[in-house]
Motif scaffolding. Structure first.
Motif, PDB file in Angstrom:
ATOM      1  N   ASP A  58      -2.932   5.068  16.683  1.00 18.18           N
ATOM      2  CA  ASP A  58      -4.352   4.854  15.868  1.00 18.18           C
ATOM      3  C   ASP A  58      -3.958   5.190  14.383  1.00 18.18           C
ATOM      4  OD1 ASP A  58      -5.563   4.908  18.414  1.00 18.18           O
ATOM      5  OD2 ASP A  58      -5.486   7.060  18.494  1.00 18.18           O
ATOM      6  N   PRO A  59      -4.855   4.567  13.705  1.00 17.65           N
ATOM      7  CA  PRO A  59      -4.704   4.438  12.084  1.00 17.65           C
ATOM      8  C   PRO A  59      -5.561   5.908  11.789  1.00 17.65           C
ATOM      9  CG  PRO A  59      -6.609   2.878  13.200  1.00 17.65           C
ATOM     10  CD  PRO A  59      -5.638   3.363  14.284  1.00 17.65           C
ATOM     11  N   ILE A  60      -5.360   6.028  10.831  1.00 16.29           N
ATOM     12  CA  ILE A  60      -5.755   7.490  10.035  1.00 16.29           C
ATOM     13  C   ILE A  60      -6.747   7.198   9.157  1.00 16.29           C
ATOM     14  CG2 ILE A  60      -3.411   8.872  10.235  1.00 16.29           C
ATOM     15  CD1 ILE A  60      -2.784   8.263   7.621  1.00 16.29           C
ATOM     16  N   ARG A  61      -7.454   8.393   8.759  1.00 13.52           N
ATOM     17  CA  ARG A  61      -8.544   8.343   7.813  1.00 13.52           C
ATOM     18  C   ARG A  61      -7.989   8.343   6.390  1.00 13.52           C
ATOM     19  NH1 ARG A  61     -13.553   9.144   9.627  1.00 13.52           N
ATOM     20  NH2 ARG A  61     -14.366   9.198   7.587  1.00 13.52           N
ATOM     21  N   GLY A  62      -8.398   7.774   5.382  1.00 11.27           N
ATOM     22  CA  GLY A  62      -7.929   7.561   4.072  1.00 11.27           C
ATOM     23  C   GLY A  62      -8.698   6.850   2.998  1.00 11.27           C
ATOM     24  N   THR A  63      -8.345   6.435   1.930  1.00 11.09           N
ATOM     25  CA  THR A  63      -8.944   5.405   1.132  1.00 11.09           C
ATOM     26  C   THR A  63      -8.011   4.240   1.410  1.00 11.09           C
ATOM     27  OG1 THR A  63      -8.949   7.131  -0.680  1.00 11.09           O
ATOM     28  CG2 THR A  63      -9.099   5.015  -1.587  1.00 11.09           C
ATOM     29  N   LEU A  64      -8.869   3.311   1.709  1.00 13.58           N
ATOM     30  CA  LEU A  64      -8.292   1.918   2.222  1.00 13.58           C
ATOM     31  C   LEU A  64      -8.036   1.020   0.952  1.00 13.58           C
ATOM     32  CD1 LEU A  64     -10.456   1.682   5.297  1.00 13.58           C
ATOM     33  CD2 LEU A  64      -8.252   2.550   5.171  1.00 13.58           C
ATOM     34  N   ALA A  65      -7.293   0.146   1.143  1.00  9.39           N
ATOM     35  CA  ALA A  65      -6.863  -0.781   0.231  1.00  9.39           C
ATOM     36  C   ALA A  65      -8.236  -1.299  -0.543  1.00  9.39           C
ATOM     37  CB  ALA A  65      -5.858  -1.609   0.736  1.00  9.39           C
ATOM     38  N   CYS A  66      -9.123  -1.765   0.340  1.00  7.44           N
ATOM     39  CA  CYS A  66     -10.363  -2.661  -0.056  1.00  7.44           C
ATOM     40  C   CYS A  66     -11.195  -1.437  -0.982  1.00  7.44           C
ATOM     41  CB  CYS A  66     -10.961  -2.808   0.959  1.00  7.44           C
ATOM     42  SG  CYS A  66     -11.333  -1.737   2.361  1.00  7.44           S
ATOM     43  N   GLY A  67     -10.932  -0.286  -1.256  1.00  9.21           N
ATOM     44  CA  GLY A  67     -11.609   0.679  -1.874  1.00  9.21           C
ATOM     45  C   GLY A  67     -12.706   1.643  -1.040  1.00  9.21           C
ATOM     46  N   ILE A 100      -1.990  -5.315   3.764  1.00 11.24           N
ATOM     47  CA  ILE A 100      -1.520  -4.707   2.710  1.00 11.24           C
ATOM     48  C   ILE A 100      -0.526  -3.576   2.967  1.00 11.24           C
ATOM     49  CG2 ILE A 100      -3.310  -3.021   2.203  1.00 11.24           C
ATOM     50  CD1 ILE A 100      -1.437  -5.060  -0.747  1.00 11.24           C
ATOM     51  N   ALA A 101      -0.652  -3.199   4.079  1.00  8.74           N
ATOM     52  CA  ALA A 101       0.108  -2.149   4.710  1.00  8.74           C
ATOM     53  C   ALA A 101       1.450  -2.517   5.157  1.00  8.74           C
ATOM     54  CB  ALA A 101      -0.605  -1.237   5.905  1.00  8.74           C
ATOM     55  N   VAL A 102       1.844  -3.674   5.104  1.00  7.45           N
ATOM     56  CA  VAL A 102       2.720  -4.278   5.444  1.00  7.45           C
ATOM     57  C   VAL A 102       4.350  -3.726   4.962  1.00  7.45           C
ATOM     58  CG1 VAL A 102       3.373  -6.251   3.803  1.00  7.45           C
ATOM     59  CG2 VAL A 102       4.209  -6.608   6.057  1.00  7.45           C
ATOM     60  N   TYR A 103       4.124  -3.123   3.642  1.00  7.35           N
ATOM     61  CA  TYR A 103       5.163  -2.402   3.160  1.00  7.35           C
ATOM     62  C   TYR A 103       5.631  -1.241   3.855  1.00  7.35           C
ATOM     63  CZ  TYR A 103       2.046   1.326   1.499  1.00  7.35           C
ATOM     64  OH  TYR A 103       1.107   2.143   1.308  1.00  7.35           O
ATOM     65  N   LYS A 104       4.587  -0.572   4.535  1.00 14.39           N
ATOM     66  CA  LYS A 104       5.117   0.531   5.357  1.00 14.39           C
ATOM     67  C   LYS A 104       6.038   0.117   6.483  1.00 14.39           C
ATOM     68  CE  LYS A 104       1.173   3.507   4.717  1.00 14.39           C
ATOM     69  NZ  LYS A 104       0.133   4.255   5.133  1.00 14.39           N
ATOM     70  N   ALA A 105       5.962  -1.235   6.949  1.00 13.40           N
ATOM     71  CA  ALA A 105       6.805  -1.726   8.137  1.00 13.40           C
ATOM     72  C   ALA A 105       8.078  -1.890   7.754  1.00 13.40           C
ATOM     73  CB  ALA A 105       6.187  -2.918   8.398  1.00 13.40           C
ATOM     74  N   VAL A 106       8.312  -1.963   6.517  1.00 13.30           N
ATOM     75  CA  VAL A 106       9.806  -1.991   5.854  1.00 13.30           C
ATOM     76  C   VAL A 106      10.337  -0.701   6.323  1.00 13.30           C
ATOM     77  CG1 VAL A 106      11.387  -2.442   3.892  1.00 13.30           C
ATOM     78  CG2 VAL A 106       9.343  -3.830   4.215  1.00 13.30           C
ATOM     79  N   GLU A 107       9.810   0.385   5.913  1.00 13.03           N
ATOM     80  CA  GLU A 107      10.280   1.791   6.057  1.00 13.03           C
ATOM     81  C   GLU A 107      10.402   2.039   7.595  1.00 13.03           C
ATOM     82  OE1 GLU A 107      11.490   3.812   3.994  1.00 13.03           O
ATOM     83  OE2 GLU A 107      11.314   5.862   5.226  1.00 13.03           O
ATOM     84  N   LEU A 108       9.430   1.528   8.185  1.00 11.90           N
ATOM     85  CA  LEU A 108       9.523   1.601   9.943  1.00 11.90           C
ATOM     86  C   LEU A 108      10.947   0.922  10.377  1.00 11.90           C
ATOM     87  CD1 LEU A 108       8.375   2.484  12.881  1.00 11.90           C
ATOM     88  CD2 LEU A 108       7.166   0.187  12.838  1.00 11.90           C
ATOM     89  N   LEU A 109      11.038  -0.222   9.779  1.00 15.57           N
ATOM     90  CA  LEU A 109      12.360  -0.762  10.362  1.00 15.57           C
ATOM     91  C   LEU A 109      13.689  -0.327  10.067  1.00 15.57           C
ATOM     92  CD1 LEU A 109      14.159  -3.289  11.066  1.00 15.57           C
ATOM     93  CD2 LEU A 109      13.565  -4.216   8.823  1.00 15.57           C
ATOM     94  N   ARG A 110      13.286   0.610   8.693  1.00 12.37           N
ATOM     95  CA  ARG A 110      14.650   1.378   8.298  1.00 12.37           C
ATOM     96  C   ARG A 110      14.822   2.654   9.463  1.00 12.37           C
ATOM     97  NH1 ARG A 110      16.131   5.294   5.462  1.00 12.37           N
ATOM     98  NH2 ARG A 110      14.265   6.476   5.524  1.00 12.37           N
ATOM     99  N   LEU A 113      -3.074   2.517   8.039  1.00 13.55           N
ATOM    100  CA  LEU A 113      -1.982   2.386   8.686  1.00 13.55           C
ATOM    101  C   LEU A 113      -1.436   3.762   9.159  1.00 13.55           C
ATOM    102  CD1 LEU A 113      -0.118   0.490  10.351  1.00 13.55           C
ATOM    103  CD2 LEU A 113       1.447   0.500   8.278  1.00 13.55           C
ATOM    104  N   ALA A 114      -1.092   4.216  10.272  1.00 11.97           N
ATOM    105  CA  ALA A 114      -0.478   5.708  10.491  1.00 11.97           C
ATOM    106  C   ALA A 114       0.949   5.540   9.705  1.00 11.97           C
ATOM    107  CB  ALA A 114       0.005   5.694  11.989  1.00 11.97           C
ATOM    108  N   ALA A 115       1.476   6.625   9.850  1.00 12.93           N
ATOM    109  CA  ALA A 115       2.682   6.882   8.667  1.00 12.93           C
ATOM    110  C   ALA A 115       3.650   6.160   9.752  1.00 12.93           C
ATOM    111  CB  ALA A 115       3.145   8.440   8.474  1.00 12.93           C
ATOM    112  N   PRO A 116       4.802   5.688   8.852  1.00 10.78           N
ATOM    113  CA  PRO A 116       6.151   5.139   9.543  1.00 10.78           C
ATOM    114  C   PRO A 116       6.726   6.187  10.692  1.00 10.78           C
ATOM    115  CG  PRO A 116       6.314   4.429   7.312  1.00 10.78           C
ATOM    116  CD  PRO A 116       5.034   5.563   7.389  1.00 10.78           C
ATOM    117  N   GLU A 117       6.691   7.282  10.200  1.00 10.05           N
ATOM    118  CA  GLU A 117       7.151   8.306  11.116  1.00 10.05           C
ATOM    119  C   GLU A 117       6.393   8.445  12.486  1.00 10.05           C
ATOM    120  OE1 GLU A 117       6.669   9.059   8.098  1.00 10.05           O
ATOM    121  OE2 GLU A 117       8.625   8.946   7.129  1.00 10.05           O
TER     122      GLU A 117
END
Ligand code: CTP
Length: 398
Positions: free
Chosen positions: A149-158, A15-25, A165-169
């Motif tokens: 490394d990935p970060i802590r947070g609320t994951l897409a699965c709940g 689901i985090a694939v949308y962040k790869a778009v930002e990374l590409l940019r 996924l780490a931030a694109p930056e």
């Protein structure tokens, strides 16, 4: 910064694939030539057209596409790459690569490349902590594969926890570090940045126009080059650079305390901060009310941190900054001598494209041995690189 670098961006299904778009940019903006490979699962989340448009290159999806094979070929893609980034790296793809399985274009190209491979994992927290996954990750790390490394947070699965996924930056920073020669490895560098704030009362303060951009650029660049970095920063609006030990300060006194506490650990100190020279003699505990038509605030001198560092007997390599509005070289040379520095970066802050709050700088680099180098107009990132080139050369010579 990444000009002429060829990067393969391997996109997996998550689901985090949308962040790869930002990374590409971010990668293309920094000048990299990016070739995208998508797994079939990735194409369930985002179409190749998005990546094709942003990379200006065809997206590769098929292992056995004969036309593409003739024109490019997965092996030649692997050969040409300077870096391979896999994002979001799923437990499945990491597991396959760790086991040596190459059954699609992405895993085959990873297997065939000699370029560094950087994984940015994203998965459910239970998958992330699963001993099978942990073993796969550790095996890849042992073999020299790189991870953001990935970060802590609320994951897409709940679920709540590590696996986001780490931030694109942050991934961009990891990619830049992977492409940078580690000529400052095992060196400890302290950098000060930003303005200081000297409080008058709970509402008001004295400060200056420093944005912190130059110091933060130095901290990012030093960290990429392998240094352990302390960034002692006055108040700024900038994001904390990743990979550095960040210390927030407010006043010149705070900065003095935090700098002095770490001097003994440092090989190099770069003082890019615009430290206030004076502070109010008295800080009022309550808001000062207006009364007469004019008011006077009595100021007292702050300690000069850099001059104090210059006076230490076995001191680290010392780089100062000089913010001037006139007689640039003369004033900077005087500061170099009086504060007993090894090097000073002089910039004319009266220019619109140099100094405070802009992305560029025009600097003169002056050295103890009398050399003076005019760097001309360059971005603060480029100037940070040039300053560190001189620091690294000097450390190497010692
Ligand atoms: N500096 C410092 N502590 C201070 C003042 C300045 O460590 N109290 C450092 C700055 O971080 C910078 C260098 O000294 O690296 C020069 O700062 P600058 O403001 O250009 O000059 P000053 O020494 O303050 O002299 P002046 O304001 O008179 O130009």
């Amino acid at each position: 910064m990444l000009t002429n670098k060829k990067i393969i961006l391997g996109i997996c299904g998550g689901i985090a694939v949308y962040k790869a778009v930002e990374l590409l940019r971010l990668l293309t903006k920094a000048g990299a030539e990016v070739h995208v490979i998508m797994t079939s699962a990735a194409q369930e989340f985002v179409t190749p057209l998005t990546f094709q448009t942003l990379s200006s290159n065809p997206v590769h999806t098929e292992l056995f596409n004969l036309i593409a094979e003739r024109e490019i070929g997965h092996i030649s893609l692997a050969d040409q790459a300077d870096l391979f980034i896999i994002v979001p790296a799923t437990a499945n793809v990491i597991g396959k690569i760790a086991a040596g399985i190459a059954d699609d274009l992405l895993t085959t190209t990873v297997m065939a490349t000699k370029a560094p491979v950087l994984f940015a994992p994203a998965m459910n927290v239970n998958m992330f902590t699963n001993p099978i996954y942990r073993e796969n990750e550790q095996k890849l790390r042992r073999l020299g594969y790189l991870f953001v490394d990935p970060i802590r947070g609320t994951l897409a699965c709940g679920w709540e926890g590590e696996g986001k996924l780490a931030a694109p930056e942050t991934i961009f920073e990891g990619a830049s570090a992977a492409l940078t020669e580690k000529d400052l490895l095992n060196r400890t560098i302290m950098i000060t940045a930003g303005p200081t704030r000297e409080e008058i009362d709970p509402v008001r303060y004295i400060s200056n126009h420093s944005s912190g951009k130059m110091g933060y650029a130095l901290a990012r660049a030093a960290s990429r080059r392998g240094a352990n970095v302390f960034l002692i920063s006055g108040p700024t609006t900038l994001a904390e650079p990743c990979g550095v030990q960040f210390v927030n300060v407010t006043s010149a006194d705070d900065m003095h305390r935090e700098v002095m506490a770490r001097v003994d650990e440092c090989d190099v100190i770069i003082k890019a901060a615009a430290v206030a020279d004076y502070r109010p003699l008295v800080r009022s505990a309550t808001k000062i009310k207006k009364k007469a038509d004019s008011a006077t605030i009595e100021l007292v001198r702050n300690r000069d941190i850099l001059a104090e560092l210059g006076g230490i007997e076995h001191r680290p390599f010392l780089v100062g900054f000089a913010a001037e509005t006139d007689a640039l070289a003369i004033n900077a040379e005087k500061k170099l001598r009086e504060k007993n520095l090894d090097m000073i970066v002089a910039n004319d802050v009266s220019q619109v494209d140099a100094g405070f709050n802009v992305e560029t700088n025009r600097a003169l680099l002056l050295f103890r041995d009398g050399r003076c180098i005019d760097c001309g107009l360059m971005s603060k990132d480029q100037l940070a690189g040039t300053i560190l080139d001189h620091v690294a050369a000097r450390l190497m010579a010692d």
